[in-house]
Design a protein around this motif. Sequence first.
Motif, short mmCIF file in Angstrom:
data_model
loop_
_atom_site.label_atom_id
_atom_site.label_comp_id
_atom_site.label_asym_id
_atom_site.label_seq_id
_atom_site.Cartn_x
_atom_site.Cartn_y
_atom_site.Cartn_z
N GLY A 1 82.56 31.06 48.08
CA GLY A 1 83.56 30.69 48.97
C GLY A 1 82.98 30.00 50.19
N LEU A 2 81.77 29.75 49.99
CA LEU A 2 81.16 29.30 51.26
C LEU A 2 80.88 27.85 51.32
CD1 LEU A 2 77.98 31.98 51.27
CD2 LEU A 2 80.01 32.11 52.73
N TRP A 3 82.01 26.99 51.31
CA TRP A 3 82.18 25.53 51.03
C TRP A 3 81.52 24.64 52.10
CZ3 TRP A 3 83.29 24.43 46.07
CH2 TRP A 3 84.03 25.08 45.82
N LEU A 4 81.51 25.22 53.36
CA LEU A 4 80.85 24.49 54.31
C LEU A 4 79.32 24.38 54.02
CD1 LEU A 4 80.46 22.72 57.02
CD2 LEU A 4 80.54 25.19 58.20
N ALA A 5 78.66 25.30 53.66
CA ALA A 5 77.34 25.35 53.36
C ALA A 5 76.86 24.62 52.14
CB ALA A 5 76.76 26.70 52.97
N VAL A 6 77.81 24.37 51.31
CA VAL A 6 77.64 23.52 49.89
C VAL A 6 77.59 21.88 50.66
CG1 VAL A 6 78.78 22.67 47.95
CG2 VAL A 6 78.66 24.96 48.47
N PHE A 7 78.66 21.70 51.55
CA PHE A 7 79.08 20.43 51.75
C PHE A 7 77.79 19.95 52.64
CE2 PHE A 7 80.36 17.42 55.26
CZ PHE A 7 80.47 16.72 54.49
N VAL A 8 77.37 20.82 53.77
CA VAL A 8 76.28 20.16 54.71
C VAL A 8 74.83 20.27 53.85
CG1 VAL A 8 74.74 21.13 56.43
CG2 VAL A 8 77.26 21.42 56.61
N THR A 9 74.45 21.14 52.92
CA THR A 9 73.38 20.85 52.27
C THR A 9 73.43 20.01 51.36
OG1 THR A 9 73.17 23.41 52.42
CG2 THR A 9 71.85 22.20 50.76
N LEU A 10 74.35 19.64 50.50
CA LEU A 10 74.23 18.46 49.72
C LEU A 10 74.29 17.05 50.38
CD1 LEU A 10 76.59 19.60 46.66
CD2 LEU A 10 74.14 19.60 46.86
N THR A 11 74.89 17.13 51.47
CA THR A 11 74.86 15.98 52.43
C THR A 11 73.32 15.59 52.85
OG1 THR A 11 77.31 16.25 52.97
CG2 THR A 11 75.73 14.79 54.40
N VAL A 12 72.71 16.51 53.31
CA VAL A 12 71.56 16.51 53.92
C VAL A 12 70.59 16.06 52.86
CG1 VAL A 12 69.73 17.34 55.31
CG2 VAL A 12 71.92 17.96 55.86
N TYR A 13 70.39 16.85 51.82
CA TYR A 13 69.63 16.70 50.62
C TYR A 13 70.13 14.89 49.93
CZ TYR A 13 67.37 17.47 46.08
OH TYR A 13 66.54 17.41 45.00
N GLY A 14 71.20 14.56 49.98
CA GLY A 14 71.27 13.33 49.42
C GLY A 14 70.82 12.49 50.29
N ILE A 15 70.89 12.33 51.78
CA ILE A 15 70.54 11.60 52.80
C ILE A 15 68.83 11.40 52.64
CG2 ILE A 15 69.99 11.22 55.09
CD1 ILE A 15 72.80 12.29 55.65
N MET A 16 68.39 12.64 52.32
CA MET A 16 66.78 12.75 52.26
C MET A 16 66.48 11.85 50.87
SD MET A 16 65.55 13.72 54.96
CE MET A 16 63.91 13.90 54.24
N LEU A 17 67.17 12.13 49.75
CA LEU A 17 66.71 11.45 48.60
C LEU A 17 66.74 9.95 48.79
CD1 LEU A 17 68.68 13.62 45.90
CD2 LEU A 17 65.93 13.50 46.48
N ILE A 18 67.96 9.44 49.54
CA ILE A 18 68.12 7.92 49.90
C ILE A 18 66.74 7.54 50.72
CG2 ILE A 18 69.47 6.31 50.79
CD1 ILE A 18 71.93 7.95 50.07
N ILE A 19 66.62 8.14 51.68
CA ILE A 19 65.38 7.80 52.54
C ILE A 19 64.04 7.86 51.65
CG2 ILE A 19 63.85 8.69 54.38
CD1 ILE A 19 66.49 9.73 55.89
N ARG A 20 64.00 9.00 50.91
CA ARG A 20 62.60 8.77 50.04
C ARG A 20 62.65 7.74 49.22
NH1 ARG A 20 61.41 10.02 44.95
NH2 ARG A 20 59.16 10.90 44.54
N LYS A 21 63.88 7.43 48.57
CA LYS A 21 63.70 5.94 47.39
C LYS A 21 63.26 4.96 48.53
CE LYS A 21 66.59 4.13 44.06
NZ LYS A 21 66.38 2.59 44.31
N ILE A 22 63.90 4.58 49.53
CA ILE A 22 63.75 3.49 50.16
C ILE A 22 62.25 3.18 50.77
CG2 ILE A 22 64.39 2.12 52.11
CD1 ILE A 22 67.29 3.24 51.93
N TRP A 23 61.95 4.63 51.17
CA TRP A 23 60.68 4.92 51.61
C TRP A 23 59.31 4.54 50.74
CZ3 TRP A 23 59.13 9.63 55.04
CH2 TRP A 23 57.95 9.34 55.59
N ARG A 24 59.55 5.04 49.40
CA ARG A 24 58.81 4.88 48.39
C ARG A 24 58.63 3.38 47.90
NH1 ARG A 24 55.93 7.92 44.29
NH2 ARG A 24 54.57 6.55 43.82
N GLU A 25 59.76 2.82 47.78
CA GLU A 25 59.83 1.52 47.53
C GLU A 25 59.17 0.46 48.42
OE1 GLU A 25 63.98 0.49 47.01
OE2 GLU A 25 64.11 1.33 44.95
N SER A 26 59.08 0.78 49.70
CA SER A 26 58.66 0.11 50.64
C SER A 26 57.02 0.50 50.55
CB SER A 26 59.03 0.70 52.12
OG SER A 26 58.45 -0.34 53.03
#
Length: 258
Positions: free
Chosen positions: A229-254
């Motif tokens: 029932g630790l839903w805040l941890a799920v939301f925070v972690t997946l949000t930050v991880y998703g942002i990092m994956l987007i940054i990585r994709k843009i950065w790698r393409e550049s």
Amino acid sequence: MEDRWKNWVWIVFLVWYGVGLVLVSLDWLPPALQWANAVFLYLSGFLAVLYAGMVFKRGMGYWLSAIIIIGTIAAESLGVHYGWIFGSYHYEKDFGIQLFGVPVTIGFAWVMVIFTSMAYFEWMLNGKKTVKNALVYSIATSILAVTMDLIIDPVAYKGRQYWIWEGDGIYYDIPTQNFLGWFYVSIVIQFILYYLLRDTSFPKGWSRRMRWLYGMVVGMFVVTSMVEGLWLAVFVTLTVYGIMLIIRKIWRESYDRA
């Protein structure tokens, strides 16, 4: 022959992971099998050690892995005994064999975090070695390290009581010092590794496995967080991880276009 047994280690991990995921998601893991969580982290760390051995030649990767294991256990021990770096806390005895008051499991977990984070930004390691690039690489990989801790710590503390914090904080009563400690320890290690690696041929298959390993470990703790029932941890972690994956994709393409 050498690659074959390494592949078997990966297969054993996948089987262990799959069984564990089912047991955890259905909340069927009995108290008598809690030791399986430590084995999961040992296997994860061992896979990262194998990856390090491929990236750093002539056995250097294995020596570095051993240094990281011992060094991070020593750093964690400072927190256990003096409240330094990560804050004041103590480990419970059911989380594996301890060294200096810290489970050896934690050292293997650190190796896994360091080298799986490296695999996301490894293209930077063969570029021009500058302090700026070293800092950018180290900061990016260290954010990934903290991202994983955002899901591990709530589960280990609030859900399973593998360790107990003696302070408090705004995020599940975990001291903010802990996350800063994770960031600083990771950034020091990654900064050193950045300069140790030169003109390295990364094993593409194992690099992909390391990225999968990172995601799978996060996924296992996300599922456990849902069960607890630790839903805040799920939301925070997946949000930050998703942002990092987007940054990585843009950065790698550049980087590829440059």
